[in-house]
Design an enzyme around this catalytic site. Structure first.
Site, PDB file in Angstrom:
ATOM      1  CB  THR A 152      -4.904   4.961  -5.147  1.00  0.00           C
ATOM      2  OG1 THR A 152      -5.864   5.777  -4.468  1.00  0.00           O
ATOM      3  CG2 THR A 152      -4.162   5.824  -6.158  1.00  0.00           C
TER       4      THR A 152
ATOM      5  CB  CYS B 139      -9.997   4.862   0.770  1.00  0.00           C
ATOM      6  SG  CYS B 139      -8.295   5.183   1.307  1.00  0.00           S
ATOM      7  CB  THR B 140      -7.288  -0.040   2.195  1.00  0.00           C
ATOM      8  OG1 THR B 140      -6.185   0.797   1.803  1.00  0.00           O
ATOM      9  CG2 THR B 140      -7.661  -0.949   1.025  1.00  0.00           C
ATOM     10  CG  HIS B 141      -5.451   4.913   4.581  1.00  0.00           C
ATOM     11  ND1 HIS B 141      -4.901   4.497   3.387  1.00  0.00           N
ATOM     12  CD2 HIS B 141      -4.402   5.303   5.358  1.00  0.00           C
ATOM     13  CE1 HIS B 141      -3.580   4.637   3.450  1.00  0.00           C
ATOM     14  NE2 HIS B 141      -3.255   5.120   4.627  1.00  0.00           N
TER      15      HIS B 141
ATOM     16  CG  ASP C  77      -1.964   1.087   1.239  1.00  0.00           C
ATOM     17  OD1 ASP C  77      -2.154   1.727   0.184  1.00  0.00           O
ATOM     18  OD2 ASP C  77      -2.590   1.312   2.288  1.00  0.00           O
TER      19      ASP C  77
ATOM     20  CB  CYS D  97      -3.559   0.573  -2.098  1.00  0.00           C
ATOM     21  SG  CYS D  97      -3.637   2.318  -2.564  1.00  0.00           S
TER      22      CYS D  97
END
Length: 261
Positions: A72, A177-179, A7, A70
Protein backbone atom coordinates in the site's frame (compact mmCIF):
# COMPACT_ATOMS: atom_id res chain seq x y z
CA UNK A 1 25.70 -2.03 8.09
CA UNK A 2 22.28 -0.81 9.16
CA UNK A 3 19.10 -1.63 7.24
CA UNK A 4 15.74 -0.04 8.05
CA UNK A 5 12.34 -1.42 7.14
CA UNK A 6 8.98 0.32 7.33
CA UNK A 7 5.36 -0.76 7.14
CA UNK A 8 2.03 0.17 8.65
CA UNK A 9 2.34 -2.86 10.95
CA UNK A 10 4.03 -6.25 11.21
CA UNK A 11 3.94 -7.04 7.51
CA UNK A 12 7.60 -5.98 7.48
CA UNK A 13 8.55 -9.10 9.45
CA UNK A 14 8.87 -11.25 6.32
CA UNK A 15 11.36 -8.90 4.64
CA UNK A 16 13.20 -8.31 7.92
CA UNK A 17 13.63 -12.05 8.42
CA UNK A 18 14.86 -12.36 4.83
CA UNK A 19 17.46 -9.67 5.49
CA UNK A 20 18.47 -11.41 8.72
CA UNK A 21 19.01 -14.69 6.84
CA UNK A 22 21.18 -12.98 4.22
CA UNK A 23 23.12 -10.80 6.68
CA UNK A 24 22.81 -11.92 10.29
CA UNK A 25 25.40 -9.28 11.17
CA UNK A 26 23.29 -6.34 9.93
CA UNK A 27 21.68 -3.92 12.36
CA UNK A 28 17.93 -3.74 11.73
CA UNK A 29 15.57 -0.85 12.41
CA UNK A 30 11.86 -1.68 12.15
CA UNK A 31 9.56 1.34 11.95
CA UNK A 32 5.75 1.07 11.87
CA UNK A 33 2.55 2.60 13.23
CA UNK A 34 0.15 -0.25 13.82
CA UNK A 35 -2.10 1.94 15.95
CA UNK A 36 -3.28 3.66 12.77
CA UNK A 37 -4.04 0.45 10.84
CA UNK A 38 -5.57 -0.41 8.48
CA UNK A 39 -4.05 1.93 5.89
CA UNK A 40 -5.69 0.35 2.85
CA UNK A 41 -9.00 2.27 3.15
CA UNK A 42 -7.22 5.61 3.74
CA UNK A 43 -6.82 8.22 1.01
CA UNK A 44 -3.52 8.31 -0.89
CA UNK A 45 -2.77 11.67 0.74
CA UNK A 46 -3.31 10.25 4.22
CA UNK A 47 -1.19 7.16 3.47
CA UNK A 48 1.60 9.39 2.15
CA UNK A 49 1.58 11.63 5.22
CA UNK A 50 1.67 8.68 7.61
CA UNK A 51 4.33 6.92 5.55
CA UNK A 52 6.56 9.99 5.66
CA UNK A 53 6.29 10.09 9.45
CA UNK A 54 7.21 6.40 9.74
CA UNK A 55 10.08 6.82 7.27
CA UNK A 56 11.48 9.88 9.04
CA UNK A 57 11.53 7.98 12.32
CA UNK A 58 13.57 5.23 10.67
CA UNK A 59 15.86 7.68 8.86
CA UNK A 60 16.72 9.37 12.16
CA UNK A 61 18.61 6.20 13.13
CA UNK A 62 21.02 6.61 10.22
CA UNK A 63 20.39 3.47 8.14
CA UNK A 64 22.25 2.75 4.91
CA UNK A 65 19.04 1.80 3.09
CA UNK A 66 15.28 1.85 3.72
CA UNK A 67 12.99 -0.99 2.62
CA UNK A 68 9.35 -0.04 2.16
CA UNK A 69 7.98 -3.44 3.14
CA UNK A 70 4.37 -2.61 2.30
CA UNK A 71 2.45 -2.76 -0.96
CA UNK A 72 0.00 0.00 0.00
CA UNK A 73 2.79 2.43 0.89
CA UNK A 74 4.70 1.52 -2.27
CA UNK A 75 1.61 2.20 -4.41
CA UNK A 76 0.76 5.59 -2.91
CA UNK A 77 3.81 7.06 -1.21
CA UNK A 78 6.99 5.76 -2.87
CA UNK A 79 7.54 8.87 -5.05
CA UNK A 80 7.17 11.16 -2.03
CA UNK A 81 9.50 9.02 0.08
CA UNK A 82 12.17 9.00 -2.63
CA UNK A 83 11.80 12.73 -3.25
CA UNK A 84 12.52 13.47 0.41
CA UNK A 85 15.11 10.81 1.29
CA UNK A 86 17.10 10.00 -1.84
CA UNK A 87 19.89 10.10 -2.85
CA UNK A 88 21.23 10.25 0.72
CA UNK A 89 19.11 7.23 1.74
CA UNK A 90 18.24 4.66 -0.94
CA UNK A 91 14.57 3.61 -0.78
CA UNK A 92 13.51 0.13 -1.94
CA UNK A 93 9.81 -0.36 -2.74
CA UNK A 94 7.76 -3.56 -2.78
CA UNK A 95 6.04 -4.72 -5.96
CA UNK A 96 3.78 -7.80 -6.18
CA UNK A 97 5.68 -10.66 -7.81
CA UNK A 98 3.37 -10.87 -10.83
CA UNK A 99 6.14 -11.20 -13.42
CA UNK A 100 7.74 -14.40 -12.04
CA UNK A 101 4.35 -15.89 -11.19
CA UNK A 102 3.02 -15.34 -14.72
CA UNK A 103 6.18 -16.50 -16.48
CA UNK A 104 4.90 -20.07 -16.83
CA UNK A 105 1.47 -19.08 -18.15
CA UNK A 106 -1.63 -20.90 -16.96
CA UNK A 107 -3.92 -19.80 -14.17
CA UNK A 108 -2.52 -17.30 -11.66
CA UNK A 109 -4.29 -15.58 -8.77
CA UNK A 110 -3.27 -12.34 -7.05
CA UNK A 111 -4.38 -12.14 -3.43
CA UNK A 112 -4.47 -8.51 -2.32
CA UNK A 113 -6.35 -6.08 -0.11
CA UNK A 114 -9.73 -4.90 -1.42
CA UNK A 115 -8.25 -1.43 -2.04
CA UNK A 116 -5.47 -2.82 -4.23
CA UNK A 117 -7.62 -5.40 -6.03
CA UNK A 118 -8.86 -3.88 -9.27
CA UNK A 119 -6.80 -0.73 -8.78
CA UNK A 120 -5.20 0.97 -11.80
CA UNK A 121 -1.82 0.18 -10.25
CA UNK A 122 -2.42 -3.57 -10.07
CA UNK A 123 -4.19 -3.68 -13.43
CA UNK A 124 -1.15 -1.93 -14.93
CA UNK A 125 1.19 -4.55 -13.49
CA UNK A 126 -1.00 -7.32 -14.90
CA UNK A 127 -1.00 -5.66 -18.32
CA UNK A 128 2.77 -5.20 -18.26
CA UNK A 129 3.84 -8.52 -16.76
CA UNK A 130 0.90 -10.93 -16.96
CA UNK A 131 1.95 -12.27 -20.34
CA UNK A 132 -0.15 -15.23 -21.46
CA UNK A 133 -1.24 -16.16 -17.93
CA UNK A 134 -4.91 -16.11 -16.97
CA UNK A 135 -4.79 -13.73 -14.01
CA UNK A 136 -7.56 -13.59 -11.42
CA UNK A 137 -7.61 -10.78 -8.86
CA UNK A 138 -8.77 -12.04 -5.46
CA UNK A 139 -9.77 -9.53 -2.76
CA UNK A 140 -8.94 -10.59 0.80
CA UNK A 141 -11.02 -8.40 3.15
CA UNK A 142 -9.90 -8.57 6.75
CA UNK A 143 -6.88 -10.82 6.18
CA UNK A 144 -4.14 -8.25 6.79
CA UNK A 145 -5.88 -6.97 9.92
CA UNK A 146 -6.33 -10.51 11.26
CA UNK A 147 -2.66 -11.28 10.63
CA UNK A 148 -1.65 -8.04 12.34
CA UNK A 149 -3.47 -8.99 15.52
CA UNK A 150 -2.69 -12.71 15.45
CA UNK A 151 -6.42 -13.43 15.20
CA UNK A 152 -6.37 -17.13 14.35
CA UNK A 153 -10.10 -17.46 13.73
CA UNK A 154 -10.09 -14.27 11.65
CA UNK A 155 -7.19 -15.55 9.57
CA UNK A 156 -9.00 -18.84 8.94
CA UNK A 157 -12.18 -17.06 7.84
CA UNK A 158 -10.41 -14.61 5.55
CA UNK A 159 -8.21 -17.28 3.96
CA UNK A 160 -11.19 -19.58 3.39
CA UNK A 161 -13.20 -16.76 1.78
CA UNK A 162 -10.34 -15.86 -0.57
CA UNK A 163 -9.68 -19.51 -1.40
CA UNK A 164 -13.32 -19.87 -2.45
CA UNK A 165 -12.78 -17.06 -4.99
CA UNK A 166 -9.59 -18.61 -6.37
CA UNK A 167 -9.92 -20.69 -9.56
CA UNK A 168 -9.62 -24.43 -8.84
CA UNK A 169 -6.98 -24.87 -11.57
CA UNK A 170 -4.71 -22.11 -10.26
CA UNK A 171 -1.02 -23.03 -10.37
CA UNK A 172 0.44 -19.94 -8.68
CA UNK A 173 -0.69 -17.35 -6.13
CA UNK A 174 0.89 -13.92 -5.82
CA UNK A 175 0.89 -12.67 -2.21
CA UNK A 176 0.07 -9.04 -2.95
CA UNK A 177 0.27 -7.84 0.66
CA UNK A 178 3.34 -8.31 2.85
CA UNK A 179 1.18 -9.44 5.78
CA UNK A 180 0.07 -12.47 3.74
CA UNK A 181 3.60 -13.86 3.61
CA UNK A 182 3.39 -14.51 7.35
CA UNK A 183 0.59 -17.04 6.77
CA UNK A 184 1.82 -18.45 3.46
CA UNK A 185 1.59 -22.06 4.62
CA UNK A 186 -2.05 -21.62 5.59
CA UNK A 187 -2.81 -20.02 2.23
CA UNK A 188 -1.13 -22.90 0.41
CA UNK A 189 -3.08 -25.48 2.40
CA UNK A 190 -6.37 -23.71 1.66
CA UNK A 191 -5.79 -23.35 -2.10
CA UNK A 192 -3.96 -26.57 -2.98
CA UNK A 193 -6.39 -28.95 -4.69
CA UNK A 194 -6.03 -32.74 -4.45
CA UNK A 195 -4.44 -34.20 -7.55
CA UNK A 196 -3.13 -30.84 -8.76
CA UNK A 197 0.60 -30.01 -9.10
CA UNK A 198 2.14 -28.31 -6.06
CA UNK A 199 0.96 -24.72 -5.77
CA UNK A 200 3.61 -22.00 -6.21
CA UNK A 201 3.43 -18.99 -3.88
CA UNK A 202 5.17 -15.77 -4.89
CA UNK A 203 6.02 -13.22 -2.21
CA UNK A 204 8.33 -10.22 -2.34
CA UNK A 205 10.39 -10.50 0.87
CA UNK A 206 13.40 -12.30 -0.57
CA UNK A 207 13.59 -10.06 -3.62
CA UNK A 208 13.46 -6.77 -1.71
CA UNK A 209 16.03 -8.01 0.82
CA UNK A 210 18.43 -8.94 -1.98
CA UNK A 211 17.80 -5.63 -3.77
CA UNK A 212 18.55 -3.67 -0.61
CA UNK A 213 21.93 -5.34 -0.31
CA UNK A 214 22.69 -4.67 -3.98
CA UNK A 215 21.85 -0.98 -3.62
CA UNK A 216 24.43 -0.53 -0.86
CA UNK A 217 27.05 -2.77 -2.48
CA UNK A 218 26.84 -5.50 0.15
CA UNK A 219 27.05 -9.19 -0.66
CA UNK A 220 24.99 -11.85 1.09
CA UNK A 221 26.86 -13.47 3.97
CA UNK A 222 24.45 -15.92 5.58
CA UNK A 223 27.22 -17.52 7.65
CA UNK A 224 28.31 -14.22 9.23
CA UNK A 225 28.27 -13.98 12.99
CA UNK A 226 24.70 -13.17 14.15
CA UNK A 227 25.74 -9.94 15.82
CA UNK A 228 23.17 -7.55 14.33
CA UNK A 229 20.99 -5.61 16.76
CA UNK A 230 17.26 -4.99 16.43
CA UNK A 231 15.65 -1.60 17.04
CA UNK A 232 11.85 -1.41 17.01
CA UNK A 233 9.98 1.88 16.55
CA UNK A 234 6.23 2.17 16.99
CA UNK A 235 4.76 5.52 16.00
CA UNK A 236 8.29 6.93 16.06
CA UNK A 237 9.00 5.83 19.63
CA UNK A 238 11.24 2.96 20.82
CA UNK A 239 9.19 -0.13 21.57
CA UNK A 240 9.34 -3.92 21.43
CA UNK A 241 7.85 -6.24 18.87
CA UNK A 242 4.12 -6.63 19.50
CA UNK A 243 3.03 -9.91 21.03
CA UNK A 244 1.32 -10.96 17.81
CA UNK A 245 4.66 -10.76 15.96
CA UNK A 246 6.03 -13.59 18.05
CA UNK A 247 3.28 -15.95 16.90
CA UNK A 248 4.97 -16.01 13.48
CA UNK A 249 8.23 -17.76 12.61
CA UNK A 250 9.61 -14.53 11.13
CA UNK A 251 9.15 -12.65 14.38
CA UNK A 252 10.80 -15.41 16.38
CA UNK A 253 13.76 -15.45 13.98
CA UNK A 254 14.37 -11.76 14.63
CA UNK A 255 14.17 -11.94 18.40
CA UNK A 256 16.22 -15.13 18.60
CA UNK A 257 19.04 -13.63 16.55
CA UNK A 258 19.46 -10.37 18.44
CA UNK A 259 18.17 -8.53 21.49
CA UNK A 260 15.51 -5.90 20.91
CA UNK A 261 16.74 -2.42 21.74
Amino acid sequence: MKIALMDSGIGLLAAAAAVRRLRPDAELVLSSDSGSMPWGPRTPEDVTARALDVARAAAAHGPDVLIVACNTISVHALPALRAELEPALPVIGTVPAIKPAAAGGGSVAIWATPATTGSPYQRGLIADFGGSAEVTEVPCPGLADAVEHGDEAGIDRAVAAAAALTPPDVRAVVLGCTHYELVATRIRDAVQRPGRPPLALHGSAGAVAAQALRRIGAAPAPTAEPSGTLTVLQGGRPDGLPEAALTYAEGRILTAAAPVR
